[in-house]
Design an enzyme around this catalytic site. Structure first.
Site, mmCIF file in Angstrom:
data_model
loop_
_atom_site.group_PDB
_atom_site.id
_atom_site.type_symbol
_atom_site.label_atom_id
_atom_site.label_comp_id
_atom_site.label_asym_id
_atom_site.label_seq_id
_atom_site.Cartn_x
_atom_site.Cartn_y
_atom_site.Cartn_z
ATOM 1 N N THR A 220 -2.700 -3.972 -4.550
ATOM 2 C CA THR A 220 -3.133 -4.443 -3.066
ATOM 3 C C THR A 220 -4.631 -4.638 -2.977
ATOM 4 O OG1 THR A 220 -1.122 -3.489 -1.947
ATOM 5 C CG2 THR A 220 -3.296 -3.336 -0.501
ATOM 6 N N ARG A 248 10.880 -5.040 4.969
ATOM 7 C CA ARG A 248 10.115 -3.667 5.124
ATOM 8 C C ARG A 248 8.795 -4.015 5.137
ATOM 9 N NH1 ARG A 248 5.786 -1.833 1.588
ATOM 10 N NH2 ARG A 248 5.872 0.151 1.374
ATOM 11 N N THR A 273 1.991 3.612 -2.488
ATOM 12 C CA THR A 273 3.305 3.482 -1.930
ATOM 13 C C THR A 273 3.321 3.879 -0.495
ATOM 14 O OG1 THR A 273 4.184 4.375 -3.980
ATOM 15 C CG2 THR A 273 5.616 4.514 -2.249
HETATM 16 N N1 ASP Z 1 0.446 0.015 0.155
HETATM 17 C C1 ASP Z 1 1.170 -1.108 -0.110
HETATM 18 C C2 ASP Z 1 2.532 -1.198 0.390
HETATM 19 O O1 ASP Z 1 3.123 -0.159 0.362
HETATM 20 C C3 ASP Z 1 1.348 -1.435 -1.744
HETATM 21 C C4 ASP Z 1 0.095 -1.287 -2.493
HETATM 22 O O2 ASP Z 1 -0.978 -0.857 -2.169
HETATM 23 O O3 ASP Z 1 0.038 -1.701 -3.655
HETATM 24 O O4 ASP Z 1 3.031 -2.085 0.982
#
Ligand code: ASP
Length: 354
Positions: A220, A248, A273
């Site tokens: 991200t 989601r 996550t």
């Molecule tokens: N936080 C993001 C999500 O859960 C994923 C990530 O940061 O890699 O969609």
């Protein structure tokens, strides 16, 4: 009388600063006195995860470093020229969204149905106004759609088809699904599905290429900036998690979870996550710890990552920048792509845990 006036004027002229400094080698009229730069700064991340030196080739590492530097430089130039923190955040995130290296825009991960659904948000710390989009598939730069929601609606978040329709009305740039495709994300999905013993019920025609599989790099992107007016802004953009369920939504588009900015305290962008960052309202929690517990930014980030997220079993990291321009980051994974640049000239890029 006339002669006196003439003499008088000549004396004045002779001793005036314009003439008297002509022969003074210490004073150069052309050089303006050095102005102290009004402070500004920005910090970025390109995701956290199992990012270890031994998993990376020198070329891969260089590619990440170069792209992080390019993104930093874009935001830095905007801030240096007196641009706003919001603009710096948007344009800096755009560079990373346009790169297949990161899980945002081009290069977004695939969901369980082999589709890409992206989330993004942006927040202005001066007004506490914010905008977000969730579950969009074809908007080239989801952070631009988030900004449009902030500026052109009375809402904070639009999702799915509605968000895309709205972005079309404002002529944002759209791309075909093939633009967002990268082989490494496709292979990651297949690998995650195989590990989970899931059947693969869809078919995507893989493009040619030999990119590395990186199922544990989350990727991200996020940015926090403070401009010359001392306004703070934060933004985050993501494809979410590989093999996530259709529909989601993670923390990245949720104000207070993945993104938060408040001129009174700080700006924060999260990666990891997402469910854990939603449950702890991680980004807002950092701000609260500064505002109500008088914690420094560094201590607040540490608490949220290593006490709150850790205790739930979550993984990921946070970047932050406080109202005094201090920058900090923390994460509980083996690495996080991260970098910052300040008006003082400091320019730092780090990838692995130290
Ligand atoms: N936080 C993001 C999500 O859960 C994923 C990530 O940061 O890699 O969609």
């Amino acid at each position: 009388m006339q002669k006196f006036t003439l003499e008088f004027l000549l004396i004045i002229f002779f001793f005036s600063p314009f003439t008297s400094c002509k022969n003074d080698s210490n004073i150069n009229l052309k050089e303006k006195p050095l102005k102290k730069e009004i402070p500004f700064a920005l910090v970025i991340h390109g995701g956290a995860g199992t990012i270890k030196k031994e998993y990376m080739t020198d070329e891969q590492e260089k590619a990440y470093r170069d792209k992080l530097q390019e993104a930093l430089d874009v935001g830095y130039t905007i801030l240096k020229n007196g641009g706003t923190a919001i603009e710096a955040v948007q344009k800096t995130v755009n560079i990373m969204e346009d790169s297949p290296l990161f899980n945002a825009g081009k290069g977004a991960v695939f969901n369980s149905l082999g589709k890409q659904e992206m989330d993004a948000s942006i927040m202005d710390g001066k007004t506490l106004n914010a905008g977000a989009v969730a579950g969009v598939s074809l908007i080239r730069n989801p952070i631009n759609a988030a900004l449009l929601v902030k500026d052109s609606t009375r809402h904070i978040m639009l999702s799915g088809k509605g968000a895309e329709e709205f972005a079309r009305q404002y002529h944002l740039q759209f791309e075909d699904a093939s633009y967002f495709y990268t082989e490494k994300r496709y292979k990651s999905l297949i690998k995650v599905k195989e590990k989970a013993g899931e059947k693969i019920l869809f078919k995507i025609k893989p493009k040619k290429g030999s990119e590395q599989i990186d199922e544990h790099k989350l990727g991200t992107v996020g940015c926090v900036a403070i401009d010359k007016e001392k306004n703070i802004a934060a933004g985050t953009s993501t494809g979410g998690m590989t093999n996530k369920k259709f529909g989601r939504i993670g923390d990245s588009p949720i104000i207070g979870a993945g993104t938060y900015a408040n001129n009174l305290t700080c700006g924060v962008s999260a990666t990891g996550t997402g469910e854990y960052f939603i449950r702890t309202l991680a980004a807002h929690e950092v701000s609260n710890l500064i505002q109500y517990k008088n914690l420094s930014l560094k201590k607040a980030l540490k608490h949220v990552v290593h006490v709150e997220i850790d205790s739930l079993g979550g993984d990921g990291g946070l970047i932050g920048l406080d109202k005094n321009g201090n920058i900090a980051w923390d994460f509980n994974t083996s690495g996080m792509y991260r970098a910052y640049k300040k008006s003082t000239g400091e320019n730092v890029i780090e990838i692995y845990k130290k």
